[in-house]
Design an enzyme around this catalytic site. Structure first.
Site: not given
Length: 242
Positions: A39-41, A106
């Protein structure tokens, strides 16, 4: 110039009244095994601010959200998804009805080529090889399928060469607007309540060379969301007269 079409509207008139706005927000999660995922932030704050402001400006709003810790906005049709493919499936089902589509999520560029059915154990290993494959490009799909007078806005986060990379994305994804920021700019990173953006729109002049770029100062994400939506509403209004 386009915003002048809305600047003199009567008090109380809502620039998005009667329009359908489709939004994506938050991260995607790509499972590696039953325990782990890529995943991402992203926290979804920008996309959720856009959803709330679009609602307040009179739109019927559909928000396609990856996993976040935010409450679903009141009065917004919020659809929870997990993976990039999940998000694409919902966008494809709702896109034809959208007058304005804003891709603020995102979305992960890659996913594991294989998902283990059991937890991957360390078993004394110091390294592990992980094969990744590309996820579907949701913004590119929307750019290929948008109709006349249907506005498409994308987002881009960069760590270097922001203007060059954003200009390429604006053109290659067939966006009407691209909102770009640099992760390393103070006040513009993930999980903040503010943003600092460069807004790109196609240059419709005779030479049609570089896009038009506007550098907007740091502002709260709610203020930025309203400004983006007012600009898109003005651009759509202008396109109806062409």
């Amino acid at each position: 110039v386009a915003e002048l079409l809305l600047a003199n509207r009567p008090d109380g008139e809502l620039p998005l009244k009667g329009l359908n706005v489709l939004l994506t927000a938050g991260p995607t999660q790509e499972p590696l095994d039953p325990v782990r995922f890529l995943t991402n932030h992203s926290t979804g704050k920008m996309g959720y601010a856009l959803a709330e402001q679009a609602r307040d400006l009179g739109a019927q709003v559909t928000l396609v959200s990856g996993p976040v810790a935010l409450e679903a906005p009141y009065g917004v049709d919020t659809i929870a998804v997990t993976t990039a493919q999940d998000m694409l499936d919902v966008v494809q089902s709702r896109f034809a009805d959208a007058d304005i589509t804003i891709m603020a999520a995102a979305v992960g560029d890659f996913r594991p080529a294989e998902q283990s059915q059991d937890k991957i154990k360390k078993n004394g290993r110091s390294t592990i090889e992980l094969e990744l494959m590309s996820n579907p490009d949701i913004l590119a799909w929307a750019g290929k399928h948008k109709r006349a007078n249907q506005m498409l806005c994308g987002f881009a986060m960069e760590t270097r060469d922001l203007e060059t990379n954003a200009a390429k994305k604006l053109a290659s994804k067939h966006c009407d607007m691209l909102v770009a920021n640099n992760l390393r700019t103070p006040g513009a990173g993930f999980a903040t309540d503010t943003n600092v953006v460069t807004v790109l729109t196609p240059n419709m002049g005779a030479e049609r060379k570089s896009p038009i770029m506007e550098h907007w100062e740091k502002m709260g994400k709610d203020v930025l969301a309203r400004r983006i939506l007012n600009r898109l509403a003005a651009m759509r209004a202008e396109s109806l007269y062409q």
